[in-house]
Design a protein around this motif. Structure first.
Motif, mmCIF file in Angstrom:
data_model
loop_
_atom_site.group_PDB
_atom_site.id
_atom_site.type_symbol
_atom_site.label_atom_id
_atom_site.label_comp_id
_atom_site.label_asym_id
_atom_site.label_seq_id
_atom_site.Cartn_x
_atom_site.Cartn_y
_atom_site.Cartn_z
ATOM 1 N N LYS A 200 40.316 43.414 50.496
ATOM 2 C CA LYS A 200 41.220 42.365 50.017
ATOM 3 C C LYS A 200 41.005 42.175 48.524
ATOM 4 C CE LYS A 200 42.810 37.612 50.693
ATOM 5 N NZ LYS A 200 42.671 36.348 51.473
ATOM 6 N N ASP A 201 42.083 42.333 47.752
ATOM 7 C CA ASP A 201 42.056 42.138 46.298
ATOM 8 C C ASP A 201 42.863 40.906 45.938
ATOM 9 O OD1 ASP A 201 40.611 44.439 46.211
ATOM 10 O OD2 ASP A 201 42.083 45.618 45.102
ATOM 11 N N GLU A 202 42.236 39.979 45.211
ATOM 12 C CA GLU A 202 42.904 38.761 44.752
ATOM 13 C C GLU A 202 42.938 38.783 43.227
ATOM 14 O OE1 GLU A 202 41.738 35.218 47.585
ATOM 15 O OE2 GLU A 202 39.973 36.512 47.285
ATOM 16 N N VAL A 203 44.128 38.832 42.671
ATOM 17 C CA VAL A 203 44.320 38.919 41.227
ATOM 18 C C VAL A 203 44.682 37.542 40.688
ATOM 19 C CG1 VAL A 203 45.547 40.092 39.362
ATOM 20 C CG2 VAL A 203 45.167 41.281 41.537
ATOM 21 N N ALA A 311 53.000 47.420 42.855
ATOM 22 C CA ALA A 311 52.815 47.023 41.460
ATOM 23 C C ALA A 311 53.142 45.541 41.316
ATOM 24 C CB ALA A 311 53.719 47.856 40.565
ATOM 25 N N PHE A 312 52.373 44.847 40.494
ATOM 26 C CA PHE A 312 52.555 43.411 40.317
ATOM 27 C C PHE A 312 52.654 43.056 38.838
ATOM 28 C CE2 PHE A 312 50.033 43.799 44.244
ATOM 29 C CZ PHE A 312 50.853 43.110 45.126
ATOM 30 N N THR A 313 53.468 42.052 38.560
ATOM 31 C CA THR A 313 53.445 41.374 37.276
ATOM 32 C C THR A 313 52.970 39.951 37.553
ATOM 33 O OG1 THR A 313 55.239 42.703 36.356
ATOM 34 C CG2 THR A 313 54.790 40.573 35.318
ATOM 35 N N VAL A 314 51.781 39.631 37.073
ATOM 36 C CA VAL A 314 51.174 38.331 37.347
ATOM 37 C C VAL A 314 51.291 37.475 36.091
ATOM 38 C CG1 VAL A 314 49.124 37.121 38.171
ATOM 39 C CG2 VAL A 314 49.572 39.466 38.919
ATOM 40 N N ALA A 315 52.071 36.425 36.189
ATOM 41 C CA ALA A 315 52.305 35.536 35.045
ATOM 42 C C ALA A 315 51.073 34.691 34.756
ATOM 43 C CB ALA A 315 53.503 34.643 35.338
ATOM 44 N N PRO A 316 50.935 34.169 33.548
ATOM 45 C CA PRO A 316 49.812 33.289 33.223
ATOM 46 C C PRO A 316 49.749 32.107 34.188
ATOM 47 C CG PRO A 316 50.961 33.924 31.225
ATOM 48 C CD PRO A 316 51.796 34.406 32.372
ATOM 49 N N GLY A 317 48.546 31.831 34.662
ATOM 50 C CA GLY A 317 48.357 30.722 35.576
ATOM 51 C C GLY A 317 48.702 31.028 37.016
ATOM 52 N N GLN A 318 49.079 32.259 37.300
ATOM 53 C CA GLN A 318 49.473 32.635 38.656
ATOM 54 C C GLN A 318 48.456 33.603 39.263
ATOM 55 O OE1 GLN A 318 52.173 31.278 40.284
ATOM 56 N NE2 GLN A 318 52.338 29.971 38.464
ATOM 57 N N SER A 319 48.613 33.864 40.547
ATOM 58 C CA SER A 319 47.726 34.801 41.239
ATOM 59 C C SER A 319 48.514 35.523 42.329
ATOM 60 C CB SER A 319 46.526 34.069 41.848
ATOM 61 O OG SER A 319 46.958 33.139 42.836
ATOM 62 N N THR A 320 47.971 36.607 42.804
ATOM 63 C CA THR A 320 48.583 37.384 43.884
ATOM 64 C C THR A 320 47.488 38.123 44.629
ATOM 65 O OG1 THR A 320 50.328 38.956 44.417
ATOM 66 C CG2 THR A 320 48.970 39.468 42.517
ATOM 67 N N SER A 321 47.825 38.739 45.737
ATOM 68 C CA SER A 321 46.811 39.453 46.513
ATOM 69 C C SER A 321 47.437 40.634 47.229
ATOM 70 C CB SER A 321 46.145 38.522 47.535
ATOM 71 O OG SER A 321 47.074 38.133 48.534
ATOM 72 N N THR A 322 46.597 41.574 47.600
ATOM 73 C CA THR A 322 47.020 42.734 48.385
ATOM 74 C C THR A 322 45.856 43.159 49.268
ATOM 75 O OG1 THR A 322 47.895 44.995 48.306
ATOM 76 C CG2 THR A 322 46.371 44.374 46.562
ATOM 77 N N GLU A 323 46.168 43.610 50.486
ATOM 78 C CA GLU A 323 45.134 43.977 51.450
ATOM 79 C C GLU A 323 45.405 45.374 52.004
ATOM 80 O OE1 GLU A 323 44.308 41.076 54.483
ATOM 81 O OE2 GLU A 323 44.863 39.387 53.182
ATOM 82 N N ALA A 324 44.346 45.969 52.506
ATOM 83 C CA ALA A 324 44.454 47.279 53.157
ATOM 84 C C ALA A 324 43.244 47.454 54.060
ATOM 85 C CB ALA A 324 44.529 48.401 52.139
ATOM 86 N N ARG A 325 43.392 48.360 55.029
ATOM 87 C CA ARG A 325 42.283 48.729 55.890
ATOM 88 C C ARG A 325 41.958 50.202 55.678
ATOM 89 N NH1 ARG A 325 44.972 46.742 61.370
ATOM 90 N NH2 ARG A 325 46.790 46.741 59.997
#
Length: 575
Positions: A200-203, A311-325
């Motif tokens: 799990k990656d949390e950006v 692919a993600f564009t993460v704006a200032p003050g924001q976050s996103t995540s992606t998971e894999a097994r």
């Protein structure tokens, strides 16, 4: 001429030819030389429904340069470091850092049956044959900081993680922080009795500018060189890359053929990718609602299959995540089913043909249910044969009744053959008239054979492919049902069963050449079966033995006394 016997000869020859083709088609090619990577272009991606993410592109190249170069560099730099940790569960021992699983031992699967045999090592950092699972981040913007696969740092001082008794899961935390305020927290989770490692990656972006990046997940392996022989079970199983998408479904490709068959260059949502080998596999299973760009390639002499994105564009003050097994383990049907991933059961590769694979899955299900009752895979095979014989009994009864009736009329057939001499056309016409008059169906035994042939092929792949049968004993001298009989006892019994069956089967109208072929057929099959998995030969022996018993009983019950010739045969005029 006996149509059933001719068909039987043809069926047996087809079995031999098809088995040989199935074995030989996967012969290993020499280690391929590195090939230049083709130029690629960007491919559009679907928008991701995550906070702070905007529609972006899934790059068709991980980093500027050749596809897969980042993963290759990561593997090349995979040396022990302060960030390398060891993770031990009840089924796995992993050596990893934040971006790479460098070594994976399957603790419940010894390499051999010898006492003290080390466990199977699926992933390895052995420089002679490196095989790793890699996950990092990249960006199409050269000026955007990204962690790659070697940028994650371990959180805390623990270097040896062990799943304690009564504990169900372990979490191994890593983090990457950039000067521009972007942080990626990566958490790896392993659980009891599971071969899937969850990533799990949390950006998070606390900086002043948007951050653009994409995750990549790669399986990187040096080309596998197998010892190919009829006595090596590894020779019979597919070794290469597979993937699954919702349009074209399950696909597979040997790396030696990847340029000939077209390179993989496809956007896939809700799919997975894997490297297969005999009994074991590794697979990346991305988050099912996120899109990735799948690529198959050979770079720097190594085989790679990878998913690039989302692919993600993460704006200032924001976050996103992606998971894999990441699955690192055996092809255990029950545990694979628990992952609830569409198509993942196809890694248990019963055949490249979909229909044969479906039959194989059904046969294994029945075999598994019988095993639950008897507790031994050898006896489960015997039970499966008995069940198949009961299901096919009406058809086989028709076959044996027809054979018994034909056996009664052999004197009449011999009379016709003598009467018409070398005139094959008249002999065939007279023989068919006799069959019609006495209500004999010469093709009455063909349908059971047609039904049993696909069952035989499917069961062949079930016994070769099923890791559940790996090193599984039957009794006595058979201690591994997926290996050949070490003393050739079952193949010899199979020859005897075929020989007695041949003696009970009527052979009217057969010429001397055909008779010689039939006499050698049991021996030919005996030699071929000597190198097949002992579980398959056990199936064939039990199936043939029960068939012989049934044929003997039906011949005794319905055969009766031979019908004598009605009149003396007319002399054949010589030209």
């Amino acid at each position: 001429m006996n149509q059933t016997r001719v068909f039987l000869i043809f069926a047996w020859l087809m079995v031999a030819v098809l088995l040989w083709m199935e074995w030989s088609r996967e012969k290993a090619a020499p280690t391929p030389t590195p090939t230049p990577a083709p130029a690629t272009t960007s491919a559009p991606a679907a928008a991701q429904n995550v906070p702070g993410a905007t529609p972006g592109s899934i790059p068709s190249a991980q980093v500027p340069g050749a596809p897969g170069q980042a993963a290759v560099q990561a593997q090349a730099s995979a040396t022990p470091s302060a960030q390398t940790v060891t993770v031990t569960t009840d089924v796995l021992r992993l050596k990893l850092d934040g971006g790479r699983v460098l070594d994976a031992e399957l603790l419940q699967f010894p390499q051999s049956k010898d006492e003290g045999s080390p466990p199977v090592r699926l992933l390895t950092e052995d420089p002679a044959h490196p095989y790793s699972a890699i996950s990092g981040w990249a960006s199409e913007d050269k000026n955007t900081p990204v962690p790659g696969a070697d940028g994650f740092k371990l959180v805390g001082d623990t270097k040896d993680f062990v799943l304690a008794k009564g504990q169900n899961e372990l979490q191994i935390p890593f983090v990457w922080t950039a000067d521009n305020g972007v942080t990626i927290k990566r958490t790896l989770t392993v659980s009891r009795n599971e071969y899937a490692v969850r990533f799990k990656d949390e950006v998070s972006n606390t900086g002043a500018a948007p951050w653009n990046g994409y995750v990549y997940r790669t399986l990187d392996r040096s080309p596998t060189i197998l010892s190919r022989s009829m006595t090596n079970p590894d020779s019979f199983s597919f070794n290469g890359a597979t993937w699954y998408d919702n349009d074209k479904k399950y696909q597979r490709r040997a790396f030696k053929d990847y340029l000939e068959d077209g390179t993989l260059n496809q956007n896939i949502t809700g799919g997975w990718l894997a490297m297969l080998q005999h009994h074991f596999f590794t697979a990346w299973i991305p988050q099912k609602d996120q899109t990735a760009h799948y690529v198959l390639s050979q770079v720097a002499g190594r085989d790679l299959i990878e998913a690039r994105g989302p692919a993600f564009t993460v704006a200032p003050g924001q976050s996103t995540s992606t998971e894999a097994r990441l699955w690192v383990g055996p092809k255990l049907v029950n545990l694979i089913a628990k992952e609830d991933v569409p198509g993942l059961d196809r890694v248990v590769d019963y055949s490249r043909f979909s229909m044969m694979a479906v039959i194989g899955q059904g046969l294994f299900w029945v075999l598994n249910q019988v095993h639950k009752l008897v507790g031994n895979w050898g006896w489960a095979i015997v039970g499966l044969v008995v069940l198949l014989k009961l299901v096919l009994y009406p058809l086989s009864a028709t076959q044996y009744k027809s054979g018994a009736k034909m056996r009664r009329f052999q004197p009449r057939i011999a009379q016709l053959k003598e009467r018409y001499g070398d005139d094959r056309q008249k002999f065939q016409t007279a023989m068919m008239e006799l069959y019609k008059k006495e209500k004999i169906n010469p093709m009455g035994g063909c349908l059971p054979i047609l039904i049993q042939m696909p069952i035989f092929f499917a069961l062949y792949w079930v016994l070769v492919e099923s890791v559940e049968l790996r090193q599984a004993p039957w009794f006595g001298w058979i201690q591994d049902l997926t290996a050949r009989d070490p003393y050739f006892i079952l193949p010899v019994i199979n020859v005897a069963v075929m020989w007695f069956t041949q003696k009970l089967t009527p052979a009217p109208g057969m010429d001397p050449m055909q008779q010689k072929m039939m006499q050698f057929m049991p021996l030919v099959f005996g030699v071929m079966m000597a190198f097949m998995p002992s579980g398959l030969v056990l199936y064939w022996v039990v199936n043939g033995g029960l068939g012989l018993l049934q044929q003997w009983w039906m011949t005794k019950r319905h055969g009766g006394e031979p019908v004598p010739a009605t009149t003396a045969p007319a002399p054949v005029k010589k030209k």
